[in-house]
Design an enzyme around this catalytic site. Structure first.
Site, PDB file in Angstrom:
ATOM      1  N   HIS A 176      28.324   4.487 -29.611  1.00 52.94           N
ATOM      2  CA  HIS A 176      29.618   5.967 -28.878  1.00 52.94           C
ATOM      3  C   HIS A 176      29.561   6.347 -28.019  1.00 52.94           C
ATOM      4  O   HIS A 176      29.200   7.766 -27.586  1.00 52.94           O
ATOM      5  CB  HIS A 176      28.304   7.253 -29.901  1.00 52.94           C
ATOM      6  CG  HIS A 176      27.840   6.859 -31.448  1.00 52.94           C
ATOM      7  ND1 HIS A 176      26.892   7.350 -31.929  1.00 52.94           N
ATOM      8  CD2 HIS A 176      28.537   6.530 -32.672  1.00 52.94           C
ATOM      9  CE1 HIS A 176      26.397   7.267 -33.671  1.00 52.94           C
ATOM     10  NE2 HIS A 176      27.731   7.190 -33.486  1.00 52.94           N
ATOM     11  N   CYS A 234      45.802  12.592 -19.021  1.00 51.65           N
ATOM     12  CA  CYS A 234      46.963  11.237 -18.501  1.00 51.65           C
ATOM     13  C   CYS A 234      45.677  10.569 -19.257  1.00 51.65           C
ATOM     14  O   CYS A 234      45.760   9.188 -18.473  1.00 51.65           O
ATOM     15  CB  CYS A 234      46.849  11.784 -17.434  1.00 51.65           C
ATOM     16  SG  CYS A 234      45.747  11.777 -15.871  1.00 51.65           S
TER      17      CYS A 234
HETATM   18  C1  BJW Z   1      11.259   7.062 -33.235  1.00 47.24           C
HETATM   19  C2  BJW Z   1      10.874   7.299 -32.744  1.00 47.24           C
HETATM   20  C3  BJW Z   1       9.765   6.310 -32.052  1.00 47.24           C
HETATM   21  C4  BJW Z   1      11.536   9.305 -32.457  1.00 47.24           C
HETATM   22  N1  BJW Z   1       9.578   4.865 -32.814  1.00 47.24           N
HETATM   23  N2  BJW Z   1      11.575   5.715 -33.863  1.00 47.24           N
HETATM   24  C5  BJW Z   1      30.544  13.228 -45.021  1.00 47.24           C
HETATM   25  C6  BJW Z   1      30.068  11.877 -45.874  1.00 47.24           C
HETATM   26  C7  BJW Z   1      30.126  11.035 -44.447  1.00 47.24           C
HETATM   27  C8  BJW Z   1      30.182  10.701 -43.522  1.00 47.24           C
HETATM   28  C9  BJW Z   1      30.730  12.504 -43.206  1.00 47.24           C
HETATM   29  C10 BJW Z   1      30.668  13.537 -43.538  1.00 47.24           C
HETATM   30  N3  BJW Z   1      31.483  14.227 -43.020  1.00 47.24           N
HETATM   31  C11 BJW Z   1      31.551  13.784 -41.663  1.00 47.24           C
HETATM   32  C12 BJW Z   1      31.441  12.430 -41.861  1.00 47.24           C
HETATM   33  C13 BJW Z   1      32.012  12.333 -41.110  1.00 47.24           C
HETATM   34  C14 BJW Z   1      30.820  11.532 -39.476  1.00 47.24           C
HETATM   35  C15 BJW Z   1      29.025  11.644 -40.302  1.00 47.24           C
HETATM   36  O1  BJW Z   1      28.499  11.335 -40.021  1.00 47.24           O
HETATM   37  N4  BJW Z   1      28.540  13.336 -40.466  1.00 47.24           N
HETATM   38  C16 BJW Z   1      27.688  13.449 -40.918  1.00 47.24           C
HETATM   39  C17 BJW Z   1      26.689  14.153 -39.980  1.00 47.24           C
HETATM   40  C18 BJW Z   1      27.244  13.783 -42.224  1.00 47.24           C
HETATM   41  N5  BJW Z   1      30.695  11.095 -38.631  1.00 47.24           N
HETATM   42  C19 BJW Z   1      31.923  10.965 -37.966  1.00 47.24           C
HETATM   43  O2  BJW Z   1      32.826  12.041 -37.819  1.00 47.24           O
HETATM   44  C20 BJW Z   1      32.047   9.738 -36.897  1.00 47.24           C
HETATM   45  N6  BJW Z   1      32.960   9.300 -36.496  1.00 47.24           N
HETATM   46  C21 BJW Z   1      34.240   9.039 -37.920  1.00 47.24           C
HETATM   47  O3  BJW Z   1      33.104   8.672 -39.340  1.00 47.24           O
HETATM   48  O4  BJW Z   1      35.017   8.751 -37.592  1.00 47.24           O
HETATM   49  C22 BJW Z   1      36.170   8.410 -39.064  1.00 47.24           C
HETATM   50  C23 BJW Z   1      36.900   9.798 -39.038  1.00 47.24           C
HETATM   51  C24 BJW Z   1      37.540  10.905 -38.447  1.00 47.24           C
HETATM   52  C25 BJW Z   1      38.393  11.701 -38.967  1.00 47.24           C
HETATM   53  C26 BJW Z   1      38.279  12.192 -39.931  1.00 47.24           C
HETATM   54  C27 BJW Z   1      37.475  10.680 -40.480  1.00 47.24           C
HETATM   55  C28 BJW Z   1      37.324  10.186 -40.153  1.00 47.24           C
HETATM   56  C29 BJW Z   1      31.949  10.066 -35.187  1.00 47.24           C
HETATM   57  C30 BJW Z   1      30.428  10.282 -35.187  1.00 47.24           C
HETATM   58  C31 BJW Z   1      29.816  10.601 -34.004  1.00 47.24           C
HETATM   59  C32 BJW Z   1      28.238  11.058 -33.646  1.00 47.24           C
HETATM   60  N7  BJW Z   1      28.061  11.560 -32.027  1.00 47.24           N
HETATM   61  C33 BJW Z   1      27.002  11.544 -32.323  1.00 47.24           C
HETATM   62  C34 BJW Z   1      27.008  12.105 -30.126  1.00 47.24           C
HETATM   63  C35 BJW Z   1      27.516  11.368 -29.230  1.00 47.24           C
HETATM   64  C36 BJW Z   1      27.332  11.763 -27.950  1.00 47.24           C
HETATM   65  C37 BJW Z   1      26.307  12.695 -27.696  1.00 47.24           C
HETATM   66  O5  BJW Z   1      24.854  12.175 -27.796  1.00 47.24           O
HETATM   67  O6  BJW Z   1      26.138  14.141 -27.154  1.00 47.24           O
HETATM   68  O7  BJW Z   1      26.220  10.264 -31.700  1.00 47.24           O
HETATM   69  S1  BJW Z   1      26.215  12.658 -32.708  1.00 47.24           S
HETATM   70  C38 BJW Z   1      24.452  11.916 -32.200  1.00 47.24           C
HETATM   71  O8  BJW Z   1      23.990  11.846 -33.749  1.00 47.24           O
HETATM   72  C39 BJW Z   1      24.659  10.670 -31.889  1.00 47.24           C
HETATM   73  C40 BJW Z   1      23.689   9.861 -32.263  1.00 47.24           C
HETATM   74  O9  BJW Z   1      24.248   8.103 -31.589  1.00 47.24           O
HETATM   75  C41 BJW Z   1      23.793  10.113 -33.812  1.00 47.24           C
HETATM   76  C42 BJW Z   1      22.926   9.544 -34.465  1.00 47.24           C
HETATM   77  O10 BJW Z   1      21.728  10.013 -34.072  1.00 47.24           O
HETATM   78  P1  BJW Z   1      20.343   8.778 -34.428  1.00 47.24           P
HETATM   79  O11 BJW Z   1      20.083   8.336 -33.362  1.00 47.24           O
HETATM   80  O12 BJW Z   1      19.770   8.283 -35.468  1.00 47.24           O
HETATM   81  O13 BJW Z   1      19.525  10.365 -33.881  1.00 47.24           O
HETATM   82  P2  BJW Z   1      18.589  11.026 -34.761  1.00 47.24           P
HETATM   83  O14 BJW Z   1      17.416  12.510 -33.828  1.00 47.24           O
HETATM   84  O15 BJW Z   1      19.503  12.080 -36.039  1.00 47.24           O
HETATM   85  O16 BJW Z   1      17.292  10.542 -35.315  1.00 47.24           O
HETATM   86  C43 BJW Z   1      16.055   9.859 -34.506  1.00 47.24           C
HETATM   87  C44 BJW Z   1      14.943   8.928 -35.532  1.00 47.24           C
HETATM   88  O17 BJW Z   1      14.492   8.273 -34.618  1.00 47.24           O
HETATM   89  C45 BJW Z   1      14.337   9.669 -36.343  1.00 47.24           C
HETATM   90  O18 BJW Z   1      14.686   9.109 -37.587  1.00 47.24           O
HETATM   91  C46 BJW Z   1      12.896   9.702 -35.951  1.00 47.24           C
HETATM   92  O19 BJW Z   1      11.716   9.483 -36.773  1.00 47.24           O
HETATM   93  C47 BJW Z   1      13.078   7.987 -35.041  1.00 47.24           C
HETATM   94  N8  BJW Z   1      12.204   7.745 -34.133  1.00 47.24           N
HETATM   95  N9  BJW Z   1      11.213   8.577 -31.973  1.00 47.24           N
HETATM   96  C48 BJW Z   1      10.839   5.063 -33.549  1.00 47.24           C
HETATM   97  N10 BJW Z   1       8.697   6.988 -31.077  1.00 47.24           N
HETATM   98 ZN    ZN Z   2      44.306  13.609 -16.121  1.00 53.71          ZN
END
Ligand code: BJW
Ligand code: ZN
Length: 246
Positions: A118, A129
């Site tokens: 990501h 650009c």
């Molecule tokens: C602990 C703990 C401890 C706490 N020990 N554990 C419907 C179905 C399927 C897919 C889609 C859909 N509709 C849309 C989509 C696609 C979409 C998507 O997946 N959406 C879903 C929400 C449904 N995906 C996209 O758009 C992606 N691109 C894509 O699919 O391109 C193809 C395409 C493009 C155009 C048209 C069509 C297709 C891109 C996804 C980009 C995600 N970006 C982010 C932001 C990044 C920048 C930023 O940081 O600001 O990435 S969103 C955010 O979520 C970030 C993270 O990397 C990502 C995942 O989150 P993560 O890391 O899992 O965090 P949490 O908070 O959710 O979970 C934390 C966990 O830790 C919890 O479980 C806790 O229990 C645990 N925890 N403390 C162990 N101490």
């Molecule tokens: Zn520029």
């Protein structure tokens, strides 16, 4: 934590180990997660901030949110989980650390073979650009303008609706498909395509293990869920692997 004999046996024999990690791994360093109580998304819904339309609607607002997060990330240090993952790199023939995090803590802990799905919050580029900005003042809350063309500068992270870096995703899918053991650590596994990786690994025959405070959307697909803090579980696991003669 008691580890199953099966897991330790699989790890002692494993050549290829891969890990998908998420925000939970950095939680013990003090970086807020996205979907836990008190997490980033509790105040703002993802679609309000982490997408291109939101940035175009109110660039200063989205930019200031990333600046705020940069300030948090600047002040934190890697935790036991990051260090354990860095150590695991030396215990297996192939060890792939695939991260959804943009915070650089894995590098600061000494991991080398890291695939960032990501993007990385330290890089910024012009939307007009594509010129990459140099070092920036992270206290400036107004969006930066490109020094070459005056266009808006955005963080080099992947927003909803955007493609993941192609080579990183390809490499991650290959690592998942070839893994003998695959870990999904500190991720809610709700965001695709990253959330597919543990399932790809499992279906290709990997012994698939989740480490999380709770069960997640994909737990039922995997072989084991180790419930607890990733920092503690990973440090204990590394010791156990070493005791087993790795
Ligand atoms: C602990 C703990 C401890 C706490 N020990 N554990 C419907 C179905 C399927 C897919 C889609 C859909 N509709 C849309 C989509 C696609 C979409 C998507 O997946 N959406 C879903 C929400 C449904 N995906 C996209 O758009 C992606 N691109 C894509 O699919 O391109 C193809 C395409 C493009 C155009 C048209 C069509 C297709 C891109 C996804 C980009 C995600 N970006 C982010 C932001 C990044 C920048 C930023 O940081 O600001 O990435 S969103 C955010 O979520 C970030 C993270 O990397 C990502 C995942 O989150 P993560 O890391 O899992 O965090 P949490 O908070 O959710 O979970 C934390 C966990 O830790 C919890 O479980 C806790 O229990 C645990 N925890 N403390 C162990 N101490
Ligand atoms: Zn520029």
């Amino acid at each position: 934590m008691e580890f199953s004999d099966k897991l330790i046996e699989k790890l002692s024999k494993a050549k290829n180990v891969a890990v998908l990690k998420g925000a939970g791994v950095s939680a013990e360093s003090g970086v807020p997660t996205f979907r836990d109580p008190g997490g980033i998304w509790e105040k703002f819904r993802p679609e309000e901030l982490a997408n291109f339309e939101a940035f175009m609607r109110d660039p200063d607002f989205v930019w200031s949110w990333y600046q705020h997060r940069r300030e948090i990330m600047r002040d934190v240090t890697p935790n036991a989980g990051h260090y354990a993952l860095a150590e695991m790199e030396n215990l297996f023939e192939n060890f792939d650390l695939i991260t959804q995090n943009i915070d650089n803590l894995h590098f600061r802990a000494g991991s080398r073979n890291v695939t960032e799905l990501h993007g990385n919050i330290e890089r910024n580029f012009c939307i007009k650009c594509r010129h990459f900005a140099g070092e920036i003042d992270i206290t400036e809350k107004k969006v930066l303008k490109c020094e070459k063309c005056g266009g808006l500068v955005r963080p080099d992270v992947v927003w909803f609706g955007e493609m993941l870096p192609m080579e990183a995703l390809r490499h991650a899918e290959e690592a998942a498909a070839n893994a003998d053991v695959f870990f999904s650590i500190g991720t809610s596994a709700e965001v695709y395509p990253a959330a597919m990786l543990p399932v790809i690994a499992k279906r290709a025959g990997a012994y698939s293990v989740e480490i999380n405070l709770n069960r997640t959307a994909i737990s039922y697909e995997l072989d084991e869920t180790l419930t607890g803090k990733s920092g503690q579980i990973l440090s204990e696991l590394v010791n156990k692997i070493k005791e087993a003669g790795k």
